[in-house]
Design a protein around this motif. Structure first.
Motif, PDB file in Angstrom:
ATOM      1  N   MET A   1      -1.406 -15.022  -5.226  1.00  0.00           N
ATOM      2  CA  MET A   1      -0.578 -13.834  -4.455  1.00  0.00           C
ATOM      3  C   MET A   1       0.621 -13.042  -5.209  1.00  0.00           C
ATOM      4  N   ARG A   2       0.130 -11.454  -4.423  1.00  0.00           N
ATOM      5  CA  ARG A   2       1.786 -11.112  -5.073  1.00  0.00           C
ATOM      6  C   ARG A   2       2.775 -10.798  -4.197  1.00  0.00           C
ATOM      7  N   THR A   3       3.800 -10.415  -4.750  1.00  0.00           N
ATOM      8  CA  THR A   3       5.103 -10.562  -4.119  1.00  0.00           C
ATOM      9  C   THR A   3       5.233  -8.973  -3.268  1.00  0.00           C
ATOM     10  N   ILE A   4       5.469  -9.713  -2.003  1.00  0.00           N
ATOM     11  CA  ILE A   4       5.720  -7.785  -1.290  1.00  0.00           C
ATOM     12  C   ILE A   4       6.776  -7.347  -1.213  1.00  0.00           C
ATOM     13  N   VAL A   5       6.491  -5.902  -1.157  1.00  0.00           N
ATOM     14  CA  VAL A   5       8.162  -5.626  -1.521  1.00  0.00           C
ATOM     15  C   VAL A   5       7.817  -4.530  -0.002  1.00  0.00           C
ATOM     16  N   SER A   6       8.982  -4.152   0.758  1.00  0.00           N
ATOM     17  CA  SER A   6       8.711  -3.593   1.596  1.00  0.00           C
ATOM     18  C   SER A   6       9.700  -2.412   2.017  1.00  0.00           C
ATOM     19  N   VAL A   7       9.550  -0.762   3.170  1.00  0.00           N
ATOM     20  CA  VAL A   7      10.845  -0.431   2.675  1.00  0.00           C
ATOM     21  C   VAL A   7      10.465  -0.114   4.599  1.00  0.00           C
ATOM     22  N   PRO A   8      11.229  -0.485   5.572  1.00  0.00           N
ATOM     23  CA  PRO A   8      11.249  -0.406   7.337  1.00  0.00           C
ATOM     24  C   PRO A   8      11.913   1.738   6.892  1.00  0.00           C
ATOM     25  N   LYS A   9      11.594   1.942   8.413  1.00  0.00           N
ATOM     26  CA  LYS A   9      12.482   3.235   9.056  1.00  0.00           C
ATOM     27  C   LYS A   9      13.695   2.831   9.105  1.00  0.00           C
ATOM     28  N   ALA A  36       4.540  -2.634   0.422  1.00  0.00           N
ATOM     29  CA  ALA A  36       4.040  -1.879   2.246  1.00  0.00           C
ATOM     30  C   ALA A  36       4.872  -1.024   2.893  1.00  0.00           C
ATOM     31  N   VAL A  37       4.807   0.256   3.306  1.00  0.00           N
ATOM     32  CA  VAL A  37       5.412   1.041   4.268  1.00  0.00           C
ATOM     33  C   VAL A  37       5.746   1.328   5.667  1.00  0.00           C
ATOM     34  N   GLN A  38       7.126   1.110   6.014  1.00  0.00           N
ATOM     35  CA  GLN A  38       6.584   1.015   7.468  1.00  0.00           C
ATOM     36  C   GLN A  38       5.961   2.816   7.922  1.00  0.00           C
ATOM     37  N   SER A  39       5.158   2.961   8.855  1.00  0.00           N
ATOM     38  CA  SER A  39       4.882   4.115   9.322  1.00  0.00           C
ATOM     39  C   SER A  39       5.894   4.934   9.586  1.00  0.00           C
ATOM     40  N   GLY A  40       6.061   6.662   9.239  1.00  0.00           N
ATOM     41  CA  GLY A  40       7.183   6.644   9.433  1.00  0.00           C
ATOM     42  C   GLY A  40       8.635   6.969   8.782  1.00  0.00           C
ATOM     43  N   ALA A  41       8.612   5.817   8.203  1.00  0.00           N
ATOM     44  CA  ALA A  41       9.748   5.223   7.509  1.00  0.00           C
ATOM     45  C   ALA A  41      10.577   6.785   6.273  1.00  0.00           C
ATOM     46  N   GLU A  43       9.867   9.895   7.164  1.00  0.00           N
ATOM     47  CA  GLU A  43       9.369  11.323   7.600  1.00  0.00           C
ATOM     48  C   GLU A  43      10.958  12.163   7.978  1.00  0.00           C
ATOM     49  N   LEU A  44      12.177  11.714   8.652  1.00  0.00           N
ATOM     50  CA  LEU A  44      13.558  12.068   8.676  1.00  0.00           C
ATOM     51  C   LEU A  44      13.644  12.880   7.497  1.00  0.00           C
ATOM     52  N   ALA A  45      13.443  12.340   5.997  1.00  0.00           N
ATOM     53  CA  ALA A  45      13.694  12.864   4.630  1.00  0.00           C
ATOM     54  C   ALA A  45      12.768  13.691   4.340  1.00  0.00           C
ATOM     55  N   GLY A  46      11.553  13.810   5.058  1.00  0.00           N
ATOM     56  CA  GLY A  46      11.438  14.927   4.161  1.00  0.00           C
ATOM     57  C   GLY A  46       9.747  14.386   3.302  1.00  0.00           C
ATOM     58  N   PHE A  47       9.698  13.201   3.665  1.00  0.00           N
ATOM     59  CA  PHE A  47       8.671  11.866   2.618  1.00  0.00           C
ATOM     60  C   PHE A  47       7.558  11.431   3.618  1.00  0.00           C
ATOM     61  N   PHE A  48       6.145  11.970   4.036  1.00  0.00           N
ATOM     62  CA  PHE A  48       5.511  11.361   4.966  1.00  0.00           C
ATOM     63  C   PHE A  48       4.489  10.204   4.512  1.00  0.00           C
ATOM     64  N   ASP A  49       3.863   9.478   5.470  1.00  0.00           N
ATOM     65  CA  ASP A  49       3.327   8.498   5.465  1.00  0.00           C
ATOM     66  C   ASP A  49       2.023   9.086   4.237  1.00  0.00           C
ATOM     67  N   GLU A  50       0.999  10.284   4.477  1.00  0.00           N
ATOM     68  CA  GLU A  50       0.396  10.568   3.241  1.00  0.00           C
ATOM     69  C   GLU A  50       0.845  10.132   1.850  1.00  0.00           C
ATOM     70  N   GLY A  51       2.220  10.717   1.644  1.00  0.00           N
ATOM     71  CA  GLY A  51       2.407  10.929   0.227  1.00  0.00           C
ATOM     72  C   GLY A  51       2.062   9.600  -0.420  1.00  0.00           C
ATOM     73  N   TYR A  52       3.132   8.055   0.293  1.00  0.00           N
ATOM     74  CA  TYR A  52       3.108   6.693   0.029  1.00  0.00           C
ATOM     75  C   TYR A  52       1.715   5.988  -0.008  1.00  0.00           C
ATOM     76  N   GLU A  53       0.675   6.525   0.717  1.00  0.00           N
ATOM     77  CA  GLU A  53      -0.133   6.100   0.861  1.00  0.00           C
ATOM     78  C   GLU A  53      -0.905   6.418  -0.660  1.00  0.00           C
ATOM     79  N   ALA A  57       1.068   3.075  -1.420  1.00  0.00           N
ATOM     80  CA  ALA A  57       1.694   1.706  -1.144  1.00  0.00           C
ATOM     81  C   ALA A  57       0.481   1.420   0.474  1.00  0.00           C
ATOM     82  N   ARG A  58       1.171   0.594   1.370  1.00  0.00           N
ATOM     83  CA  ARG A  58       0.170   0.100   2.281  1.00  0.00           C
ATOM     84  C   ARG A  58       1.291   0.613   3.558  1.00  0.00           C
ATOM     85  N   LEU A  59       0.161   0.854   4.121  1.00  0.00           N
ATOM     86  CA  LEU A  59       1.272   1.934   5.741  1.00  0.00           C
ATOM     87  C   LEU A  59       0.905   0.652   6.802  1.00  0.00           C
ATOM     88  N   GLU A  60       2.302   0.131   7.443  1.00  0.00           N
ATOM     89  CA  GLU A  60       2.378  -0.882   8.478  1.00  0.00           C
ATOM     90  C   GLU A  60       3.440  -0.784   9.860  1.00  0.00           C
TER      91      GLU A  60
END
Ligand code: NAD
Length: 374
Positions: A1-9, A36-41, A43-53, A57-60
């Motif tokens: 199992m790979r280590t999961i690094v996550s980024v919340p909003k 893994a990036v939380q959906s919309g994390a 957005e307010l900075a101008g970085f959108f979900d599609e860009g991470y994907e 990155a996986r969106l959650e």
């Protein structure tokens, strides 16, 4: 199992930054992590979900409970800590000297927490120096905010309608934020003066085209071995206030940035000094988050006293969220990569870079100064 690094909003009101930007996702996946990036994390900075994907990155919808490593900007709330996995790792600005409740909760939950504020000031750590990166943003924005509140121009203008004299800006504390403020005010055409207790700074101030205010004060033991200012005696601060009065009175804009790590910011501008300023002048207090360098500053508020606008600026980096996120994310990613070996966390506690920012580990608060404050 790979280590999961996550980024919340981020959830702190007004916080628009995000701890990871899409361009840095491949650095982490190539290092063997799952991102893994939380959906919309972002957005307010101008970085959108599609860009991470698109960068792998996986969106959650919810990221706290599965993260092995959590990257954040602001400290987590108690509720967020309760949703984190035991034995996981947290890297963020932890506000280590004032955040006892969260730090205790992190230790109780067996979370290994690193505080970006505590990065040692050694050459090797420069690419991980998040505080300096954010000070650059704050120093720049401070000048723009102050200029927009001032009922005057910054530059000298010679027009058919007459000549406009340039604004005078006085910067107190010429560290990273102060130097950026000096450069920005100069570029807008102001006449800039600056003062710092660390004598080494004079040359840097002058190289930006500003004048160093000679107060005739000799600070004792002005800096520690990492280049941070040391606290001075009450006598010294009183003398400094007296010697600075004429510079403050002559200025249209005063930008105090003077900090002493881990302590309340020194009071360098008294009410009497504010009274001595011209009505319409502006004080933008960049030390507001540490209590303020002006005695009248109210952190997080803009007030008018004796006709002077006093802005207790809080979290200016969040108001330039695109570049502030990009810069912060680089420092955090560089730090995380430093902590990895073969796609796994590998904590070498003998290493100053690993040990310095470490606040909680294996159920204990391990940072001596932070522990002393609890
Ligand atoms: P800071 O934010 O802690 O403080 C801001 C400034 O306020 C400092 O320059 C300090 O000397 C000044 N100050 C404190 N008390 C004062 C007083 N009474 N009157 C006037 N000024 C006062 O500091 P900072 O901006 O983070 O960093 C300070 C310096 O550290 C930088 O200029 C740089 O030389 C050095 N630095 C080194 C590294 C590194 O080696 N990795 C990284 C960043 C900064």
């Amino acid at each position: 199992m790979r280590t999961i690094v996550s980024v919340p909003k981020e959830t702190v009101p007004g916080e628009q930054r995000v701890a990871l930007v899409p361009e840095l996702v491949p650095r982490l996946t190539e290092a063997g992590l799952e991102v893994a990036v939380q959906s919309g994390a972002g957005e307010l900075a101008g970085f959108f979900d599609e860009g991470y994907e698109a960068k792998g990155a996986r969106l959650e919808a919810e990221v706290f409970h599965k993260a092995d490593i959590l990257l954040k900007v602001q400290p987590p709330t108690i509720n967020e800590i309760s949703r984190m996995k035991e034995d996981s790792v947290l890297i963020c600005f932890l506000q280590p000297y004032t955040n006892a409740t969260a730090i205790t909760a992190l230790a109780e939950r067996q979370i290994t927490a690193f505080s970006m504020e505590l990065m040692p000031r050694i050459t090797r750590a420069q690419p991980m120096d998040a505080l300096s990166a954010m000070s650059t943003v704050a120093g720049y924005k401070a000048v723009l905010v102050a200029a927009s509140r001032l009922p005057k121009f910054f530059p000298l203008l010679m027009t058919a309608a007459g000549t406009v004299t340039p604004a005078r800006v006085f910067v107190i504390g010429a560290g990273v934020a102060g130097l950026q403020a000096i450069g920005t005010a100069k570029r807008l055409g102001a006449v800039v003066e600056a003062y710092d207790t660390r004598p080494a700074v004079k040359e840097q101030v002058e190289s930006l085209g500003a004048k160093f205010a000679e107060l005739g004060l000799a600070a004792r033991d002005a800096e520690d071995k990492s280049g941070y200012a040391k606290a001075q005696s009450e006598d010294f601060y009183e003398k400094q206030q007296e010697m600075m009065s004429k510079y403050v009175a002559a200025a249209d804009v005063v930008i105090p940035t003077a900090l002493v790590p881990g302590q309340r910011a020194p009071i360098l501008i008294t009410e009497e000094m504010v009274h001595g300023m011209r009505p319409g002048s502006v004080i933008l207090d960049l030390a507001a988050e540490q209590g303020g360098n002006c005695a009248l500053t109210e952190p997080g508020r803009e007030i008018v006293r004796h006709g002077v606008v006093i802005i207790g600026a809080i979290n200016l980096p969040s108001t330039i969220p695109f570049h502030a996120s990009e810069m912060y994310a680089r420092t955090v990613t560089n730090y995380l990569v430093h902590l990895l070996k073969d796609g796994r966390l590998h904590l070498d506690l003998e290493d100053e870079l690993t040990r310095g920012p470490l606040v909680t580990h294996q159920g204990e608060v391990v940072h001596e100064i932070v522990k002393g404050r609890l």
